[in-house]
Write a protein that holds these residues in place. Structure first.
Motif, PDB file in Angstrom:
ATOM      1  N   ARG A 161       0.807  -1.214   0.000  1.00  0.00           N
ATOM      2  CA  ARG A 161       0.000   0.000   0.000  1.00  0.00           C
ATOM      3  C   ARG A 161       0.848   1.275   0.000  1.00  0.00           C
ATOM      4  O   ARG A 161       0.543   2.257   0.664  1.00  0.00           O
ATOM      5  CB  ARG A 161      -0.978   0.005   1.160  1.00  0.00           C
ATOM      6  N   GLU A 162       1.929   1.230  -0.784  1.00  0.00           N
ATOM      7  CA  GLU A 162       2.807   2.383  -0.936  1.00  0.00           C
ATOM      8  C   GLU A 162       2.399   3.257  -2.118  1.00  0.00           C
ATOM      9  O   GLU A 162       2.898   4.363  -2.263  1.00  0.00           O
ATOM     10  CB  GLU A 162       4.255   1.930  -1.126  1.00  0.00           C
ATOM     11  N   LEU A 163       1.516   2.734  -2.978  1.00  0.00           N
ATOM     12  CA  LEU A 163       1.070   3.449  -4.165  1.00  0.00           C
ATOM     13  C   LEU A 163      -0.449   3.527  -4.196  1.00  0.00           C
ATOM     14  O   LEU A 163      -1.143   2.666  -3.660  1.00  0.00           O
ATOM     15  CB  LEU A 163       1.531   2.718  -5.433  1.00  0.00           C
ATOM     16  N   ASP A 164      -0.956   4.561  -4.877  1.00  0.00           N
ATOM     17  CA  ASP A 164      -2.391   4.621  -5.161  1.00  0.00           C
ATOM     18  C   ASP A 164      -2.684   3.612  -6.257  1.00  0.00           C
ATOM     19  O   ASP A 164      -1.900   3.472  -7.205  1.00  0.00           O
ATOM     20  CB  ASP A 164      -2.787   6.012  -5.654  1.00  0.00           C
ATOM     21  N   TYR A 165      -3.792   2.917  -6.152  1.00  0.00           N
ATOM     22  CA  TYR A 165      -4.159   1.926  -7.152  1.00  0.00           C
ATOM     23  C   TYR A 165      -5.658   1.707  -7.146  1.00  0.00           C
ATOM     24  O   TYR A 165      -6.365   2.197  -6.273  1.00  0.00           O
ATOM     25  CB  TYR A 165      -3.424   0.600  -6.916  1.00  0.00           C
ATOM     26  N   VAL A 166      -6.133   0.986  -8.135  1.00  0.00           N
ATOM     27  CA  VAL A 166      -7.551   0.643  -8.251  1.00  0.00           C
ATOM     28  C   VAL A 166      -7.682  -0.847  -7.954  1.00  0.00           C
ATOM     29  O   VAL A 166      -6.959  -1.663  -8.531  1.00  0.00           O
ATOM     30  CB  VAL A 166      -8.075   0.947  -9.676  1.00  0.00           C
ATOM     31  N   PHE A 167      -8.601  -1.198  -7.064  1.00  0.00           N
ATOM     32  CA  PHE A 167      -8.828  -2.606  -6.717  1.00  0.00           C
ATOM     33  C   PHE A 167     -10.264  -2.952  -7.072  1.00  0.00           C
ATOM     34  O   PHE A 167     -11.202  -2.302  -6.613  1.00  0.00           O
ATOM     35  CB  PHE A 167      -8.573  -2.828  -5.226  1.00  0.00           C
ATOM     36  N   ASN A 168     -10.446  -3.988  -7.888  1.00  0.00           N
ATOM     37  CA  ASN A 168     -11.804  -4.344  -8.309  1.00  0.00           C
ATOM     38  C   ASN A 168     -12.361  -5.540  -7.541  1.00  0.00           C
ATOM     39  O   ASN A 168     -13.324  -6.151  -7.974  1.00  0.00           O
ATOM     40  CB  ASN A 168     -11.835  -4.629  -9.818  1.00  0.00           C
ATOM     41  N   GLY A 169     -11.753  -5.881  -6.416  1.00  0.00           N
ATOM     42  CA  GLY A 169     -12.211  -7.016  -5.635  1.00  0.00           C
ATOM     43  C   GLY A 169     -11.382  -8.249  -5.866  1.00  0.00           C
ATOM     44  O   GLY A 169     -11.404  -9.187  -5.083  1.00  0.00           O
ATOM     45  N   ARG A 170     -10.622  -8.265  -6.951  1.00  0.00           N
ATOM     46  CA  ARG A 170      -9.777  -9.405  -7.264  1.00  0.00           C
ATOM     47  C   ARG A 170      -8.379  -8.992  -7.717  1.00  0.00           C
ATOM     48  O   ARG A 170      -7.398  -9.551  -7.289  1.00  0.00           O
ATOM     49  CB  ARG A 170     -10.437 -10.235  -8.355  1.00  0.00           C
ATOM     50  N   ASP A 171      -8.308  -8.000  -8.582  1.00  0.00           N
ATOM     51  CA  ASP A 171      -7.038  -7.583  -9.166  1.00  0.00           C
ATOM     52  C   ASP A 171      -6.750  -6.123  -8.855  1.00  0.00           C
ATOM     53  O   ASP A 171      -7.658  -5.328  -8.610  1.00  0.00           O
ATOM     54  CB  ASP A 171      -7.053  -7.771 -10.681  1.00  0.00           C
ATOM     55  N   SER A 172      -5.478  -5.767  -8.910  1.00  0.00           N
ATOM     56  CA  SER A 172      -5.050  -4.385  -8.696  1.00  0.00           C
ATOM     57  C   SER A 172      -4.610  -3.789 -10.020  1.00  0.00           C
ATOM     58  O   SER A 172      -3.929  -4.444 -10.814  1.00  0.00           O
ATOM     59  CB  SER A 172      -3.889  -4.338  -7.709  1.00  0.00           C
ATOM     60  N   TYR A 173      -5.003  -2.551 -10.250  1.00  0.00           N
ATOM     61  CA  TYR A 173      -4.687  -1.860 -11.485  1.00  0.00           C
ATOM     62  C   TYR A 173      -4.170  -0.466 -11.177  1.00  0.00           C
ATOM     63  O   TYR A 173      -4.422   0.089 -10.115  1.00  0.00           O
ATOM     64  CB  TYR A 173      -5.930  -1.726 -12.381  1.00  0.00           C
ATOM     65  N   LEU A 174      -3.488   0.121 -12.156  1.00  0.00           N
ATOM     66  CA  LEU A 174      -3.075   1.517 -12.113  1.00  0.00           C
ATOM     67  C   LEU A 174      -3.707   2.218 -13.300  1.00  0.00           C
ATOM     68  O   LEU A 174      -3.665   1.708 -14.422  1.00  0.00           O
ATOM     69  CB  LEU A 174      -1.555   1.642 -12.209  1.00  0.00           C
ATOM     70  N   THR A 175      -4.308   3.381 -13.076  1.00  0.00           N
ATOM     71  CA  THR A 175      -4.832   4.150 -14.199  1.00  0.00           C
ATOM     72  C   THR A 175      -3.687   4.943 -14.813  1.00  0.00           C
ATOM     73  O   THR A 175      -2.626   5.109 -14.210  1.00  0.00           O
ATOM     74  CB  THR A 175      -5.942   5.118 -13.755  1.00  0.00           C
ATOM     75  N   GLY A 176      -3.920   5.455 -16.009  1.00  0.00           N
ATOM     76  CA  GLY A 176      -2.907   6.277 -16.654  1.00  0.00           C
ATOM     77  C   GLY A 176      -2.564   7.502 -15.824  1.00  0.00           C
ATOM     78  O   GLY A 176      -1.403   7.899 -15.730  1.00  0.00           O
ATOM     79  N   ALA A 177      -3.571   8.110 -15.192  1.00  0.00           N
ATOM     80  CA  ALA A 177      -3.327   9.279 -14.336  1.00  0.00           C
ATOM     81  C   ALA A 177      -2.456   8.903 -13.138  1.00  0.00           C
ATOM     82  O   ALA A 177      -1.578   9.672 -12.735  1.00  0.00           O
ATOM     83  CB  ALA A 177      -4.651   9.875 -13.879  1.00  0.00           C
ATOM     84  N   GLN A 178      -2.672   7.723 -12.569  1.00  0.00           N
ATOM     85  CA  GLN A 178      -1.847   7.274 -11.447  1.00  0.00           C
ATOM     86  C   GLN A 178      -0.416   6.991 -11.890  1.00  0.00           C
ATOM     87  O   GLN A 178       0.532   7.249 -11.146  1.00  0.00           O
ATOM     88  CB  GLN A 178      -2.462   6.039 -10.800  1.00  0.00           C
ATOM     89  N   ILE A 179      -0.242   6.477 -13.094  1.00  0.00           N
ATOM     90  CA  ILE A 179       1.101   6.233 -13.626  1.00  0.00           C
ATOM     91  C   ILE A 179       1.830   7.552 -13.809  1.00  0.00           C
ATOM     92  O   ILE A 179       3.001   7.691 -13.425  1.00  0.00           O
ATOM     93  CB  ILE A 179       1.031   5.449 -14.952  1.00  0.00           C
ATOM     94  N   LEU A 180       1.146   8.549 -14.378  1.00  0.00           N
ATOM     95  CA  LEU A 180       1.775   9.853 -14.574  1.00  0.00           C
ATOM     96  C   LEU A 180       2.142  10.494 -13.242  1.00  0.00           C
ATOM     97  O   LEU A 180       3.213  11.100 -13.101  1.00  0.00           O
ATOM     98  CB  LEU A 180       0.853  10.765 -15.372  1.00  0.00           C
ATOM     99  N   ALA A 181       1.274  10.362 -12.237  1.00  0.00           N
ATOM    100  CA  ALA A 181       1.576  10.900 -10.911  1.00  0.00           C
ATOM    101  C   ALA A 181       2.769  10.180 -10.284  1.00  0.00           C
ATOM    102  O   ALA A 181       3.607  10.801  -9.628  1.00  0.00           O
ATOM    103  CB  ALA A 181       0.350  10.786 -10.007  1.00  0.00           C
ATOM    104  N   LEU A 182       2.859   8.880 -10.493  1.00  0.00           N
ATOM    105  CA  LEU A 182       3.983   8.092  -9.972  1.00  0.00           C
ATOM    106  C   LEU A 182       5.290   8.527 -10.628  1.00  0.00           C
ATOM    107  O   LEU A 182       6.307   8.721  -9.945  1.00  0.00           O
ATOM    108  CB  LEU A 182       3.732   6.608 -10.228  1.00  0.00           C
ATOM    109  N   VAL A 183       5.272   8.718 -11.934  1.00  0.00           N
ATOM    110  CA  VAL A 183       6.466   9.160 -12.642  1.00  0.00           C
ATOM    111  C   VAL A 183       6.870  10.553 -12.167  1.00  0.00           C
ATOM    112  O   VAL A 183       8.047  10.826 -11.923  1.00  0.00           O
ATOM    113  CB  VAL A 183       6.234   9.142 -14.167  1.00  0.00           C
ATOM    114  N   GLU A 184       5.898  11.430 -11.999  1.00  0.00           N
ATOM    115  CA  GLU A 184       6.186  12.785 -11.519  1.00  0.00           C
ATOM    116  C   GLU A 184       6.780  12.755 -10.116  1.00  0.00           C
ATOM    117  O   GLU A 184       7.689  13.513  -9.797  1.00  0.00           O
ATOM    118  CB  GLU A 184       4.897  13.623 -11.547  1.00  0.00           C
TER     119      GLU A 184
END
Length: 94
Positions: A55-78
């Protein structure tokens, strides 16, 4: 139990084809797996998976899998981008 040990198999994550880039309008809301997001980040897919589990990153959890949105990827890179040091002007005139 006798005989040779069983061979271990490595599981290769499935990466979808023709993914939109995170900085495009359709990519900002697209859901990328950690392994799909890795080429755009300073981390490997495994490291992203570990950071999501910790839980060190923001992510999307759909109940089974974890995903990163494009906006979250850009924020991570920044967040991990290091800017060059800006030299301050000298107080005295040369």
């Amino acid at each position: 139990m006798t005989g040779a040990p069983r061979a271990t198999t490595t599981r290769v994550p499935k990466i979808r084809e023709n993914l939109p880039a995170p900085q495009t309008p359709e990519g900002l809301l697209f859901h990328y797996t950690p392994y799909e997001a890795a080429p755009w980040t300073p981390f490997s897919g495994r490291t992203l998976t570990d950071k999501i589990a910790a839980r060190e990153l923001d992510y999307v959890f759909n109940g089974r899998d974890s995903y990163l949105t494009g906006a979250q990827i850009l924020a991570l890179v920044e967040r991990y981008t290091r800017r060059p040091f800006a030299k301050h002007k000298s107080a005295r005139a040369a």
